[in-house]
Design a protein around this motif. Sequence first.
Motif, PDB file in Angstrom:
ATOM      1  N   SER A 442      -3.489 -11.600   1.596  1.00 18.12           N
ATOM      2  CA  SER A 442      -3.721 -12.538   2.586  1.00 18.12           C
ATOM      3  C   SER A 442      -3.515 -14.431   3.277  1.00 18.12           C
ATOM      4  O   SER A 442      -3.105 -14.847   1.813  1.00 18.12           O
ATOM      5  CB  SER A 442      -5.508 -12.520   3.163  1.00 18.12           C
ATOM      6  OG  SER A 442      -6.297 -13.596   2.817  1.00 18.12           O
ATOM      7  N   CYS A 443      -3.649 -14.427   4.347  1.00 16.93           N
ATOM      8  CA  CYS A 443      -3.130 -16.126   4.310  1.00 16.93           C
ATOM      9  C   CYS A 443      -4.025 -17.092   3.939  1.00 16.93           C
ATOM     10  O   CYS A 443      -5.244 -17.188   4.405  1.00 16.93           O
ATOM     11  CB  CYS A 443      -2.554 -16.081   5.040  1.00 16.93           C
ATOM     12  SG  CYS A 443      -2.307 -17.585   5.778  1.00 16.93           S
ATOM     13  N   ARG A 444      -3.797 -17.876   3.565  1.00 14.95           N
ATOM     14  CA  ARG A 444      -4.969 -18.972   2.559  1.00 14.95           C
ATOM     15  C   ARG A 444      -5.644 -20.133   3.917  1.00 14.95           C
ATOM     16  O   ARG A 444      -6.032 -20.342   4.263  1.00 14.95           O
ATOM     17  CB  ARG A 444      -4.301 -20.001   1.558  1.00 14.95           C
ATOM     18  CG  ARG A 444      -5.475 -19.918   0.555  1.00 14.95           C
ATOM     19  CD  ARG A 444      -3.992 -21.429  -0.463  1.00 14.95           C
ATOM     20  NE  ARG A 444      -3.867 -20.890  -1.481  1.00 14.95           N
ATOM     21  CZ  ARG A 444      -4.695 -20.796  -2.855  1.00 14.95           C
ATOM     22  NH1 ARG A 444      -5.316 -22.098  -2.864  1.00 14.95           N
ATOM     23  NH2 ARG A 444      -3.904 -20.380  -4.000  1.00 14.95           N
ATOM     24  N   ALA A 445      -4.509 -20.322   4.894  1.00 13.52           N
ATOM     25  CA  ALA A 445      -4.731 -20.905   5.398  1.00 13.52           C
ATOM     26  C   ALA A 445      -5.478 -20.379   7.673  1.00 13.52           C
ATOM     27  O   ALA A 445      -6.592 -20.888   7.827  1.00 13.52           O
ATOM     28  CB  ALA A 445      -2.874 -20.943   6.455  1.00 13.52           C
ATOM     29  N   CYS A 446      -4.734 -18.786   7.826  1.00 19.38           N
ATOM     30  CA  CYS A 446      -5.418 -18.724   8.445  1.00 19.38           C
ATOM     31  C   CYS A 446      -6.364 -17.370   8.399  1.00 19.38           C
ATOM     32  O   CYS A 446      -7.269 -16.689   8.761  1.00 19.38           O
ATOM     33  CB  CYS A 446      -4.794 -18.212   9.608  1.00 19.38           C
ATOM     34  SG  CYS A 446      -3.186 -16.539   9.089  1.00 19.38           S
ATOM     35  N   GLY A 447      -6.517 -16.719   7.351  1.00 16.54           N
ATOM     36  CA  GLY A 447      -7.453 -16.252   6.650  1.00 16.54           C
ATOM     37  C   GLY A 447      -6.631 -14.425   7.493  1.00 16.54           C
ATOM     38  O   GLY A 447      -7.482 -13.256   6.927  1.00 16.54           O
ATOM     39  N   HIS A 448      -5.344 -14.723   8.213  1.00 13.57           N
ATOM     40  CA  HIS A 448      -4.566 -13.415   8.208  1.00 13.57           C
ATOM     41  C   HIS A 448      -4.829 -12.222   6.889  1.00 13.57           C
ATOM     42  O   HIS A 448      -4.616 -12.528   6.296  1.00 13.57           O
ATOM     43  CB  HIS A 448      -3.858 -13.808   8.699  1.00 13.57           C
ATOM     44  CG  HIS A 448      -2.375 -12.896   9.952  1.00 13.57           C
ATOM     45  ND1 HIS A 448      -3.095 -11.470  11.013  1.00 13.57           N
ATOM     46  CD2 HIS A 448      -1.372 -11.902   9.004  1.00 13.57           C
ATOM     47  CE1 HIS A 448      -2.371 -10.715  10.960  1.00 13.57           C
ATOM     48  NE2 HIS A 448      -1.260 -10.586   9.500  1.00 13.57           N
ATOM     49  N   VAL A 449      -5.171 -10.803   6.780  1.00 10.67           N
ATOM     50  CA  VAL A 449      -4.746 -10.083   6.120  1.00 10.67           C
ATOM     51  C   VAL A 449      -3.575  -9.801   6.828  1.00 10.67           C
ATOM     52  O   VAL A 449      -3.395  -8.969   7.775  1.00 10.67           O
ATOM     53  CB  VAL A 449      -5.590  -9.378   5.374  1.00 10.67           C
ATOM     54  CG1 VAL A 449      -6.024  -8.266   5.367  1.00 10.67           C
ATOM     55  CG2 VAL A 449      -7.355 -10.075   5.209  1.00 10.67           C
ATOM     56  N   LYS A 490       6.501 -16.299   5.115  1.00 11.04           N
ATOM     57  CA  LYS A 490       5.083 -16.945   5.384  1.00 11.04           C
ATOM     58  C   LYS A 490       4.274 -16.076   5.704  1.00 11.04           C
ATOM     59  O   LYS A 490       4.366 -14.836   6.281  1.00 11.04           O
ATOM     60  CB  LYS A 490       6.077 -17.521   6.539  1.00 11.04           C
ATOM     61  CG  LYS A 490       6.869 -18.516   6.255  1.00 11.04           C
ATOM     62  CD  LYS A 490       7.175 -19.602   7.209  1.00 11.04           C
ATOM     63  CE  LYS A 490       9.551 -18.965   7.400  1.00 11.04           C
ATOM     64  NZ  LYS A 490       9.661 -19.965   8.546  1.00 11.04           N
ATOM     65  N   CYS A 491       3.511 -16.574   6.085  1.00 10.06           N
ATOM     66  CA  CYS A 491       1.969 -15.418   7.134  1.00 10.06           C
ATOM     67  C   CYS A 491       2.810 -15.399   8.943  1.00 10.06           C
ATOM     68  O   CYS A 491       2.944 -15.981   9.185  1.00 10.06           O
ATOM     69  CB  CYS A 491       0.795 -16.690   7.495  1.00 10.06           C
ATOM     70  SG  CYS A 491      -0.417 -16.339   8.689  1.00 10.06           S
ATOM     71  N   PRO A 492       3.211 -14.042   8.542  1.00 12.75           N
ATOM     72  CA  PRO A 492       3.405 -13.687   9.623  1.00 12.75           C
ATOM     73  C   PRO A 492       2.354 -14.304  11.038  1.00 12.75           C
ATOM     74  O   PRO A 492       2.879 -13.800  12.310  1.00 12.75           O
ATOM     75  CB  PRO A 492       3.455 -12.646   9.961  1.00 12.75           C
ATOM     76  CG  PRO A 492       2.482 -11.861   8.848  1.00 12.75           C
ATOM     77  CD  PRO A 492       2.197 -12.661   7.294  1.00 12.75           C
ATOM     78  N   SER A 493       1.482 -14.465  11.348  1.00 13.80           N
ATOM     79  CA  SER A 493       0.377 -14.909  11.715  1.00 13.80           C
ATOM     80  C   SER A 493       0.871 -16.810  12.334  1.00 13.80           C
ATOM     81  O   SER A 493       0.396 -16.597  13.014  1.00 13.80           O
ATOM     82  CB  SER A 493      -0.916 -14.674  12.022  1.00 13.80           C
ATOM     83  OG  SER A 493      -1.940 -14.851  12.858  1.00 13.80           O
ATOM     84  N   CYS A 494       0.379 -17.345  11.548  1.00 18.84           N
ATOM     85  CA  CYS A 494       0.375 -18.934  11.476  1.00 18.84           C
ATOM     86  C   CYS A 494       1.445 -19.490  10.750  1.00 18.84           C
ATOM     87  O   CYS A 494       1.890 -21.199  10.754  1.00 18.84           O
ATOM     88  CB  CYS A 494      -0.616 -19.374  11.224  1.00 18.84           C
ATOM     89  SG  CYS A 494      -0.113 -19.177   9.353  1.00 18.84           S
ATOM     90  N   GLY A 495       2.319 -19.065  10.002  1.00 20.88           N
ATOM     91  CA  GLY A 495       4.066 -19.643   8.975  1.00 20.88           C
ATOM     92  C   GLY A 495       3.590 -20.247   7.792  1.00 20.88           C
ATOM     93  O   GLY A 495       3.753 -20.786   7.822  1.00 20.88           O
ATOM     94  N   SER A 496       2.357 -20.370   7.439  1.00 17.18           N
ATOM     95  CA  SER A 496       1.679 -20.853   6.169  1.00 17.18           C
ATOM     96  C   SER A 496       2.596 -20.317   5.061  1.00 17.18           C
ATOM     97  O   SER A 496       3.137 -19.059   5.012  1.00 17.18           O
ATOM     98  CB  SER A 496       0.345 -20.890   6.127  1.00 17.18           C
ATOM     99  OG  SER A 496       0.151 -21.124   4.713  1.00 17.18           O
ATOM    100  N   ARG A 497       3.143 -21.243   3.820  1.00 12.68           N
ATOM    101  CA  ARG A 497       3.217 -20.354   3.499  1.00 12.68           C
ATOM    102  C   ARG A 497       2.484 -20.222   2.174  1.00 12.68           C
ATOM    103  O   ARG A 497       2.459 -19.657   1.330  1.00 12.68           O
ATOM    104  CB  ARG A 497       3.979 -21.418   2.594  1.00 12.68           C
ATOM    105  CG  ARG A 497       5.879 -21.610   3.132  1.00 12.68           C
ATOM    106  CD  ARG A 497       6.476 -22.310   2.655  1.00 12.68           C
ATOM    107  NE  ARG A 497       7.544 -22.373   3.209  1.00 12.68           N
ATOM    108  CZ  ARG A 497       8.888 -21.665   3.397  1.00 12.68           C
ATOM    109  NH1 ARG A 497       8.308 -20.838   2.770  1.00 12.68           N
ATOM    110  NH2 ARG A 497       9.698 -21.371   4.475  1.00 12.68           N
TER     111      ARG A 497
HETATM  112 ZN    ZN Z   1      -1.774 -17.256   8.546  1.00 13.42          ZN
END
Ligand code: ZN
Length: 750
Positions: A442-449, A490-497
């Motif tokens: 999951s993404c640390r920035a937006c929580g996207h799984v 990168k996070c597919p949702s917000c682009g965070s690394r």
């Molecule tokens: Zn994200």
Amino acid sequence: MYCQVIVDIVHENVARAFTYAIPEEMKVSPGQRVAVPFGSREKEGYVLALSEETEYDPLKIRAVKRTLEDYPAILPPMMELAREMAEKNHCPLAETLRLMIPAEMRGGRIRVLTEKWIDLTDEERARAAWSAESRSRKRKAILEMLMTGHPRRLAEIRERVPDSREALNKLETAGLIIRTEQEILRRPGTPLKSGSGEWHQLTPEQEEALEEILPAMRNGEGRFLLHGVTGSGKTEVFLAAARKALEDGKKAIILVPEIALTPQMVSWFQARFGTEAAVIHSRLSAGERFDEWRRIRRGEARIIIGARSAVFAPAENLGLIVVDEEHETTYQSDHHPRYDAREVARSRCDREGATLILASATPSILSFAKARRGDYMLLEMPRRVQDRPMPEVQLVDMRTELETGNRSVLSRALSSALISCMQKGEQAMLLINRRGYHSFVSCRACGHVIKCPNCDVSMTCHVDEMHPEDGGPTQLQCHYCGHRTPIPEKCPSCGSRYIRYFGAGTQKVEGEVRKLLPGIRTARMDIDTTGGKDGHARILEQFRSGEARILIGTQMIAKGLDFPQVTLVGVVAADMTLNLPDYRSRERTFQLLTQVAGRAGRGRRPGQVIIQTYRPEDPVLKMAARQDYRAFFEAEIQRRRTSLYPPYTILARILIESPAAADAEGAAAGLGQAVRAVLDARPEWKKKVLLISSEGPGIRMLRGMERRQILMKMLTGSETEDFCAWLAKAAEEPRAGCQICFEYNPTSMI
Ligand code: ZN
Ligand code: ADP
Ligand code: ZN
């Protein structure tokens, strides 16, 4: 003469017997398979019954074309069983009959394998011809071969005398030799080389169990639940009971959850009974399956070992059916027509006058409840053989590990136990009920799984099995549909690394164990490593032989294995199964933990078990740690009574699947209305229904199919049965773009 034939087509409109005439010269008996004209085509069918007369116009009746085998493929009690199952499942008889024969027999997709042989007609004449033969070296050589031993395989002659075709033809025309054909049977190999053919001196507990079982077998009766702790020697009881069946001229069927996972059981039976034992399982080739089936049908194999479908083995004069590890869910088939091998076994034993033994260290709640009601006679073996102690179990609180800064998947207790186990030259097993490396990302920035595009489930990280040396995980996999993709940067949702990984799987545990104990060989057993015909056997053999010292695996390693060198068992994450949204998750967790703990200390040295958990106070885990089945049963049956779950109620669901969400929703809404309407019209049904829910299922999209359900909870009773029959029919009505199925007490609630 006429016969009634069930044509092998599964369709409502032809779900009845058709009458055909039997030609003068043809011999047909009930249960035999025949080819019949059907419409403009030829179809296969099963003869139900014969009659002298018919109510139809004899001129309009068509004739059986031919018989497909010269014996009945379906024995009379199996025909009755098929009828009973068809009625219960509300499905055509043709469908349940298909369960009774190897799939490849239908449509003639498999044949009897034969071998050509050459024999002499007359030895004297052959000798004379040989002396007189001066023109052909080949003819002379062939005669010589046969004179020193006949008959001989044609292949052998061809090999020793190349280009012998013409010579053979000449000898045949001269009447010196004849050609014959002989059947050969394709036999599956033995899975594991650990079988010992010796019969043990029975322990007093084993004797006591047999003292109940053997007299019942003599009378062709007895329904037993054998509850014996892990390592109590239940197998020896079945072996003795099976031997008794054989001595009485009867047959025995031994069911195991999955052949690949129980190679030891198979090798024990093969070692004791040799070629009298037949093995049936899904990894056999079509030819092997067909030939084992025929060996059983002819009575050449009298002990049958197999997974659930072996309950349909064509054994005449059945004396015994054993269902080992009876709590396993694999006994319930989830294909259509659904059946529960334990119920089928029961029905066969009742009909055929055989004895039934269900056995487990952790019987299913349903079976144990039946035993308490008196449906089964309970046999208990509370001690291990030779007074070996039960393993000592310790619960380790993983929260404390985190607090003290240990972020590894292995607690300090488990790490040091592993090290000391290896120092003593012993073996260990580690259970982690998930394959792969990390269980989700999951993404640390937006929580996207990151989820599978085809399924509503999170993807699992994997190390590429092809290039494991590259190190860490590189791939995401869906465990439901098999979809694979590289791990995104990168996070597919917000682009965070900042992408984070959670949860451990078998690959990760193996990695950590290797770091902890460099130089110690490990083996990993999960779906990823057990492909191919003997994937399981290869890994188990590595472990049995001691080449690998630590076996890491999913619940595959919990079942029935008996490795005396194993003194340590670790459960890496006990909470995993406990959190599943299913009313049986407590039962499954208790069974899994008790079973896996039972793998430790089966030899001379005592065993130690370490269960890691974030909830050490959980009563289920505590009872599993004490291996106190009785306490667990009492608590669980109480809970089921108060929260109205089976066996006090029946769950039924209609599952609707469609590629389009709107279609699935529409069908679910329509069916829901129909159900409510029929209940309003039938108050006697309605008063049995406790709950109708259209929430769920747990996974709303699977393999690209949208899923919806109608879940019902009902009290038991004949009205409920009638309502279920109505539901099954309603589920069969086609609805645009949807697949609909009705499930009675479904195995899985996802
Ligand atoms: Zn994200
Ligand atoms: P269970 O299925 O009850 O867990 P098994 O049938 O696998 O137990 O038996 C456990 C071990 O004890 C096996 O290695 C088996 O060979 C051994 N065993 C069983 N019965 C006896 C006996 N009467 N004497 C000596 N060893 C036995
Ligand atoms: Zn998927």
